[in-house]
Scaffold this motif. Structure first.
Motif, PDB file in Angstrom:
ATOM      1  N   PRO A 171     -83.586  20.376   0.296  1.00 26.00           N
ATOM      2  CA  PRO A 171     -82.646  20.781   1.342  1.00 26.00           C
ATOM      3  C   PRO A 171     -82.091  19.566   2.096  1.00 26.00           C
ATOM      4  O   PRO A 171     -82.834  18.662   2.466  1.00 26.00           O
ATOM      5  CB  PRO A 171     -83.495  21.661   2.268  1.00 26.00           C
ATOM      6  N   GLY A 172     -80.774  19.542   2.262  1.00 30.58           N
ATOM      7  CA  GLY A 172     -80.119  18.453   2.980  1.00 30.58           C
ATOM      8  C   GLY A 172     -79.778  17.251   2.133  1.00 30.58           C
ATOM      9  O   GLY A 172     -79.058  16.358   2.579  1.00 30.58           O
ATOM     10  N   GLN A 173     -80.304  17.199   0.932  1.00 36.01           N
ATOM     11  CA  GLN A 173     -80.017  16.071   0.047  1.00 36.01           C
ATOM     12  C   GLN A 173     -78.562  16.116  -0.405  1.00 36.01           C
ATOM     13  O   GLN A 173     -78.028  17.181  -0.696  1.00 36.01           O
ATOM     14  CB  GLN A 173     -80.963  16.124  -1.153  1.00 36.01           C
ATOM     15  N   GLN A 174     -77.937  14.954  -0.497  1.00 36.35           N
ATOM     16  CA  GLN A 174     -76.529  14.863  -0.858  1.00 36.35           C
ATOM     17  C   GLN A 174     -76.371  13.968  -2.079  1.00 36.35           C
ATOM     18  O   GLN A 174     -77.193  13.071  -2.312  1.00 36.35           O
ATOM     19  CB  GLN A 174     -75.711  14.315   0.319  1.00 36.35           C
ATOM     20  N   TYR A 175     -75.298  14.218  -2.828  1.00 42.46           N
ATOM     21  CA  TYR A 175     -75.054  13.476  -4.060  1.00 42.46           C
ATOM     22  C   TYR A 175     -73.613  12.973  -4.046  1.00 42.46           C
ATOM     23  O   TYR A 175     -72.752  13.521  -3.365  1.00 42.46           O
ATOM     24  CB  TYR A 175     -75.286  14.372  -5.277  1.00 42.46           C
ATOM     25  N   ALA A 176     -73.374  11.928  -4.826  1.00 41.94           N
ATOM     26  CA  ALA A 176     -72.022  11.391  -4.887  1.00 41.94           C
ATOM     27  C   ALA A 176     -71.732  10.844  -6.271  1.00 41.94           C
ATOM     28  O   ALA A 176     -72.634  10.370  -6.978  1.00 41.94           O
ATOM     29  CB  ALA A 176     -71.830  10.291  -3.842  1.00 41.94           C
ATOM     30  N   LEU A 177     -70.464  10.916  -6.642  1.00 40.78           N
ATOM     31  CA  LEU A 177     -69.927  10.218  -7.797  1.00 40.78           C
ATOM     32  C   LEU A 177     -68.818   9.322  -7.278  1.00 40.78           C
ATOM     33  O   LEU A 177     -67.943   9.778  -6.535  1.00 40.78           O
ATOM     34  CB  LEU A 177     -69.371  11.192  -8.839  1.00 40.78           C
ATOM     35  N   VAL A 178     -68.846   8.055  -7.661  1.00 43.57           N
ATOM     36  CA  VAL A 178     -67.827   7.107  -7.199  1.00 43.57           C
ATOM     37  C   VAL A 178     -67.410   6.208  -8.354  1.00 43.57           C
ATOM     38  O   VAL A 178     -68.237   5.828  -9.190  1.00 43.57           O
ATOM     39  CB  VAL A 178     -68.334   6.251  -6.018  1.00 43.57           C
ATOM     40  N   SER A 179     -66.128   5.870  -8.398  1.00 42.96           N
ATOM     41  CA  SER A 179     -65.666   4.901  -9.381  1.00 42.96           C
ATOM     42  C   SER A 179     -66.156   3.515  -8.989  1.00 42.96           C
ATOM     43  O   SER A 179     -66.665   3.302  -7.882  1.00 42.96           O
ATOM     44  CB  SER A 179     -64.143   4.956  -9.534  1.00 42.96           C
ATOM     45  N   ASP A 180     -65.996   2.536  -9.868  1.00 44.98           N
ATOM     46  CA  ASP A 180     -66.752   1.293  -9.764  1.00 44.98           C
ATOM     47  C   ASP A 180     -66.533   0.502  -8.482  1.00 44.98           C
ATOM     48  O   ASP A 180     -67.490   0.019  -7.870  1.00 44.98           O
ATOM     49  CB  ASP A 180     -66.501   0.411 -10.982  1.00 44.98           C
ATOM     50  N   ALA A 181     -65.281   0.332  -8.029  1.00 46.03           N
ATOM     51  CA  ALA A 181     -65.038  -0.491  -6.841  1.00 46.03           C
ATOM     52  C   ALA A 181     -65.701   0.112  -5.601  1.00 46.03           C
ATOM     53  O   ALA A 181     -66.321  -0.598  -4.807  1.00 46.03           O
ATOM     54  CB  ALA A 181     -63.537  -0.658  -6.614  1.00 46.03           C
ATOM     55  N   LEU A 182     -65.585   1.428  -5.460  1.00 42.64           N
ATOM     56  CA  LEU A 182     -66.221   2.093  -4.322  1.00 42.64           C
ATOM     57  C   LEU A 182     -67.741   2.050  -4.460  1.00 42.64           C
ATOM     58  O   LEU A 182     -68.468   1.910  -3.475  1.00 42.64           O
ATOM     59  CB  LEU A 182     -65.719   3.532  -4.219  1.00 42.64           C
ATOM     60  N   GLY A 183     -68.223   2.153  -5.697  1.00 44.43           N
ATOM     61  CA  GLY A 183     -69.651   2.025  -5.941  1.00 44.43           C
ATOM     62  C   GLY A 183     -70.178   0.645  -5.564  1.00 44.43           C
ATOM     63  O   GLY A 183     -71.265   0.515  -5.000  1.00 44.43           O
ATOM     64  N   GLN A 184     -69.408  -0.398  -5.882  1.00 39.15           N
ATOM     65  CA  GLN A 184     -69.784  -1.754  -5.479  1.00 39.15           C
ATOM     66  C   GLN A 184     -69.976  -1.833  -3.973  1.00 39.15           C
ATOM     67  O   GLN A 184     -70.961  -2.406  -3.486  1.00 39.15           O
ATOM     68  CB  GLN A 184     -68.704  -2.749  -5.889  1.00 39.15           C
ATOM     69  N   TYR A 185     -69.025  -1.279  -3.234  1.00 37.47           N
ATOM     70  CA  TYR A 185     -69.099  -1.328  -1.779  1.00 37.47           C
ATOM     71  C   TYR A 185     -70.361  -0.646  -1.262  1.00 37.47           C
ATOM     72  O   TYR A 185     -71.102  -1.214  -0.454  1.00 37.47           O
ATOM     73  CB  TYR A 185     -67.861  -0.678  -1.160  1.00 37.47           C
ATOM     74  N   VAL A 186     -70.610   0.581  -1.710  1.00 38.24           N
ATOM     75  CA  VAL A 186     -71.758   1.339  -1.209  1.00 38.24           C
ATOM     76  C   VAL A 186     -73.069   0.626  -1.540  1.00 38.24           C
ATOM     77  O   VAL A 186     -73.954   0.490  -0.686  1.00 38.24           O
ATOM     78  CB  VAL A 186     -71.756   2.771  -1.781  1.00 38.24           C
ATOM     79  N   LEU A 187     -73.198   0.141  -2.780  1.00 32.22           N
ATOM     80  CA  LEU A 187     -74.445  -0.503  -3.188  1.00 32.22           C
ATOM     81  C   LEU A 187     -74.648  -1.843  -2.484  1.00 32.22           C
ATOM     82  O   LEU A 187     -75.771  -2.191  -2.107  1.00 32.22           O
ATOM     83  CB  LEU A 187     -74.461  -0.696  -4.704  1.00 32.22           C
ATOM     84  N   MET A 188     -73.577  -2.609  -2.306  1.00 30.33           N
ATOM     85  CA  MET A 188     -73.704  -3.888  -1.598  1.00 30.33           C
ATOM     86  C   MET A 188     -74.074  -3.666  -0.131  1.00 30.33           C
ATOM     87  O   MET A 188     -74.899  -4.397   0.432  1.00 30.33           O
ATOM     88  CB  MET A 188     -72.403  -4.679  -1.685  1.00 30.33           C
ATOM     89  N   ALA A 189     -73.462  -2.664   0.484  1.00 32.73           N
ATOM     90  CA  ALA A 189     -73.775  -2.378   1.883  1.00 32.73           C
ATOM     91  C   ALA A 189     -75.216  -1.934   2.023  1.00 32.73           C
ATOM     92  O   ALA A 189     -75.934  -2.380   2.936  1.00 32.73           O
ATOM     93  CB  ALA A 189     -72.822  -1.314   2.421  1.00 32.73           C
ATOM     94  N   TYR A 190     -75.681  -1.073   1.129  1.00 32.61           N
ATOM     95  CA  TYR A 190     -77.065  -0.592   1.206  1.00 32.61           C
ATOM     96  C   TYR A 190     -78.045  -1.737   0.980  1.00 32.61           C
ATOM     97  O   TYR A 190     -79.047  -1.860   1.703  1.00 32.61           O
ATOM     98  CB  TYR A 190     -77.298   0.512   0.179  1.00 32.61           C
ATOM     99  N   ALA A 191     -77.755  -2.576  -0.011  1.00 29.62           N
ATOM    100  CA  ALA A 191     -78.631  -3.710  -0.274  1.00 29.62           C
ATOM    101  C   ALA A 191     -78.658  -4.672   0.911  1.00 29.62           C
ATOM    102  O   ALA A 191     -79.703  -5.228   1.256  1.00 29.62           O
ATOM    103  CB  ALA A 191     -78.186  -4.438  -1.534  1.00 29.62           C
ATOM    104  N   SER A 192     -77.509  -4.865   1.542  1.00 27.03           N
ATOM    105  CA  SER A 192     -77.433  -5.776   2.686  1.00 27.03           C
ATOM    106  C   SER A 192     -78.196  -5.241   3.890  1.00 27.03           C
ATOM    107  O   SER A 192     -78.767  -6.014   4.672  1.00 27.03           O
ATOM    108  CB  SER A 192     -75.967  -6.010   3.066  1.00 27.03           C
ATOM    109  N   LEU A 193     -78.221  -3.913   4.048  1.00 25.60           N
ATOM    110  CA  LEU A 193     -78.850  -3.311   5.222  1.00 25.60           C
ATOM    111  C   LEU A 193     -80.315  -2.942   5.004  1.00 25.60           C
ATOM    112  O   LEU A 193     -81.137  -3.097   5.904  1.00 25.60           O
ATOM    113  CB  LEU A 193     -78.072  -2.049   5.624  1.00 25.60           C
TER     114      LEU A 193
END
Length: 271
Positions: A171-193
Motif C-alpha cells: 500500500p502506498g508504493q509507487q512505480y514509474a517508467l521514464v525514458s533515459d534522460a529523465l531516468g539519468q536525472y532521477v538516479l543521479m539526484a537519488y545517488a547524490s542525496l
C-alpha cells in the motif's frame, strides 16, 4: 492502479517532434514507455509507438519471449512504412540498411506483483514514500556512459540488453517508467542525496556530457538539507499532471544543467 504520464520533445515548444511513445492501460494493468533512437535508422518515433502498442498482456518471462515477440511483430510495421520509404531513394536506403530502433520499458500488474521488463536504457522505478527507498531496474548511472542496446526490426535483439524483475506491491508504493534522460536525472539526484556518491564523483570526472551533468548534480545538492521525496519525486509527480507543467519542469531542470537535451517521457503508477 492508475497512472499519470506526460511526454515532450526536446525542442518543444518551438518544434513538436517527439520520438518517445507511451501506453497506459490501467484496466489491463499494462504500462509501457519506448524511446525511439533517432540517431540510427529512420521512423524511430513510429517504431517506438508500434512497440508500446504491441506489448502483450502478460510480461515476457525470459529473453527468448521478447525475441519471439519481436520476430512476430515487426512485419506489420515493415509493411506499413516500407512503401512510404520507397518513395525516396535516400530514405529507402536508410530504412533497409539501418532499420528503426528504440528502447522499451514495461510494467505489468498481476496478483499483487508488479513485473518490470527493460530493453536498453529506459528505466523502471519503484518508490516507497514511507521509507524514501527508491529501487530501479538498473540503479547504476554508469549505464549511460555507453550507447544502449536497441530493439530494431532489422536485427535480432541481444540478451545483454534485456533486464527483468518483480516488485511485491505494498500500500502506498509507487512505480514509474521514464525514458533515459529523465531516468539519468532521477538516479543521479537519488545517488547524490541518499545513495552512491562515489559513483557520481567517478562519472563527474569524465570529460563527457554525462560527466558534466554528474558534476552539476554534485554542486546542486552539496550542503543542502534536501530530501528526495520533496525535492525530486514529488516535483516529478506533480509535473505529470499537465503538458504545461511537464514542459516547464523539464525546461527548468535543463536550465540548471541537471537534465540533458532529449525527448522526455515520464509515467507514475499508483493506487
Amino acid at each position: 492502479m492508475k497512472s499519470r504520464q506526460q511526454s515532450v520533445g526536446k525542442e518543444a515548444p518551438v518544434h513538436a517532434d517527439n520520438e518517445d511513445a507511451w501506453r497506459a492501460d490501467s484496466e489491463a494493468g499494462v504500462w509501457a514507455v519506448a524511446d525511439g533512437a533517432g540517431g540510427t535508422g529512420i521512423y524511430a518515433g513510429e517504431w517506438a509507438q508500434h512497440l508500446v502498442q504491441q506489448v502483450p498482456s502478460l510480461p515476457f518471462q525470459e529473453f527468448d519471449d521478447l525475441a519471439h515477440w519481436l520476430d512476430a511483430g515487426w512485419v506489420s510495421f515493415f509493411d506499413t512504412y516500407q512503401p512510404q520509404a520507397q518513395q525516396n531513394y535516400l530514405i529507402d536506403r536508410k530504412f533497409m540498411g539501418e532499420g528503426s530502433s528504440a528502447t522499451l520499458a514495461t510494467l505489468h500488474d498481476q496478483a499483487g506483483m508488479v513485473h518490470w521488463r527493460v530493453y536498453g536504457d529506459a528505466i523502471a522505478l519503484c518508490y516507497r514514500p514511507a521509507t524514501g527507498e527508491l529501487r530501479a531496474s538498473n540503479p547504476d548511472i554508469r549505464q549511460f556512459e555507453s550507447a544502449p542496446d536497441l530493439l530494431n526490426w532489422l536485427n535480432s535483439p541481444h540478451p545483454d540488453g534485456f533486464r527483468s524483475g518483480s516488485w511485491q506491491h505494498q500500500p502506498g508504493q509507487q512505480y514509474a517508467l521514464v525514458s533515459d534522460a529523465l531516468g539519468q536525472y532521477v538516479l543521479m539526484a537519488y545517488a547524490s542525496l541518499h545513495g552512491d556518491l562515489e559513483t557520481v564523483r567517478l562519472v563527474a570526472q569524465q570529460p563527457t556530457a554525462l560527466g558534466n551533468r554528474a558534476q552539476a548534480h554534485l554542486i546542486h545538492w552539496a550542503g543542502k538539507q534536501a530530501h528526495f521525496d520533496e525535492s525530486v519525486w514529488t516535483p516529478l509527480r506533480m509535473a505529470l499532471t499537465s503538458p504545461v507543467r511537464f514542459l516547464a519542469y523539464t525546461q527548468q531542470l535543463r536550465a540548471q544543467q541537471l537534465l540533458g537535451p532529449d525527448d522526455y517521457t515520464g509515467m507514475i503508477i499508483e493506487d
